[in-house]
Design an enzyme around this catalytic site. Sequence first.
Site, PDB file in Angstrom:
ATOM      1  N   HIS A 129       0.847  -1.202   0.000  1.00 46.97           N
ATOM      2  CA  HIS A 129       0.000   0.000   0.000  1.00 46.97           C
ATOM      3  C   HIS A 129       0.881   1.251   0.000  1.00 46.97           C
ATOM      4  CE1 HIS A 129      -2.839   3.064   1.193  1.00 46.97           C
ATOM      5  NE2 HIS A 129      -3.765   2.274   0.706  1.00 46.97           N
ATOM      6  N   GLU A 160       0.745   3.911   1.561  1.00 44.60           N
ATOM      7  CA  GLU A 160       1.084   4.455   2.889  1.00 44.60           C
ATOM      8  C   GLU A 160       2.229   3.650   3.514  1.00 44.60           C
ATOM      9  OE1 GLU A 160      -2.947   4.300   4.302  1.00 44.60           O
ATOM     10  OE2 GLU A 160      -3.431   5.868   2.847  1.00 44.60           O
ATOM     11  N   SER A 171     -10.168   7.251  -3.572  1.00 47.22           N
ATOM     12  CA  SER A 171     -11.392   8.052  -3.487  1.00 47.22           C
ATOM     13  C   SER A 171     -12.572   7.472  -4.257  1.00 47.22           C
ATOM     14  CB  SER A 171     -11.118   9.500  -3.934  1.00 47.22           C
ATOM     15  OG  SER A 171     -10.158  10.105  -3.084  1.00 47.22           O
TER      16      SER A 171
HETATM   17  P1  PGA Z   1      -9.462   6.107  -0.193  1.00 44.94           P
HETATM   18  O1  PGA Z   1      -8.297   5.045   0.111  1.00 44.94           O
HETATM   19  O2  PGA Z   1     -10.616   5.328  -0.769  1.00 44.94           O
HETATM   20  O3  PGA Z   1      -9.777   6.727   1.153  1.00 44.94           O
HETATM   21  O4  PGA Z   1      -8.915   7.090  -1.166  1.00 44.94           O
HETATM   22  C1  PGA Z   1      -8.016   4.011  -0.794  1.00 44.94           C
HETATM   23  C2  PGA Z   1      -6.862   3.200  -0.271  1.00 44.94           C
HETATM   24  O5  PGA Z   1      -5.938   3.773   0.336  1.00 44.94           O
HETATM   25  O6  PGA Z   1      -6.823   1.972  -0.451  1.00 44.94           O
END
Ligand code: PGA
Length: 250
Positions: free
Chosen positions: A94, A96, A212
Amino acid sequence: MRKKIVAGNWKMNKDLKESQLLIEALKAQSLAAEVSVMIAPTFVNLTTALESVKGSAIEVIAQNMHYADNGAFTGEISAEMLKSVGLKTVILGHSERRSYFGETDEILEKKVFQAINNGLQIMFCFGEELEDRKAGTHFHLVASQLKNALFSLPKEAWAHIILAYEPVWAIGTGETASAEQAQEMHAFIRKTIADAYHSELADAVSILYGGSVKPGNAVEIFSKPDVDGGLIGGAALVASDFAAIVNAFN
Ligand code: PGA
């Protein structure tokens, strides 16, 4: 036929009670039977989540794991530990994890092999930053992320891989790639896999879009031929929104 998949990445949200309430609320929704529905709560709530989903078709999955078998890796979780509680699928790569926790393609390749060697299914995330897209290097970057972490896998391993293309500029920002941008990249990803392996293998891989996705844009994004579902962050924390996204396939 490729599997349609909608997965909710809960990230570092929802404590024990809240996780249970969200699962109960999800179980009360009617979810399209032809869609594989997955949720990824935090590690501490995985075992209770596995209990809570019983009687539904929802699969509980993990958000991450370490590449070592075991040992002195404080704060980490192994593939064996995930399997031992009954998990079958893990999210890897991911954005992040890549940006806040320093996960590189090299580290991810080790995690990918560890997961495959342990019989786990992988949801592998990748995608470009805004500056890559502005510079026009996004296709090149995405191809290199795939190549570096996945393309030394034997072809049999691909039966256990789900891909999630998540342009970093669209994650949690409210800014979504247009359905056309998603389709264009997904078709490119499929071609890149076909070139590295075989077109039949590429055609069988589910490629999810993430960034999103909301009830209001899911129908259009999921209508595209190379988009097989979504990895959902924020909207996965609200049962009715998540259910609307699961039910957004035509
Ligand atoms: P989001 O996150 O739908 O809040 O943009 C998607 C993700 O990080 O998998």
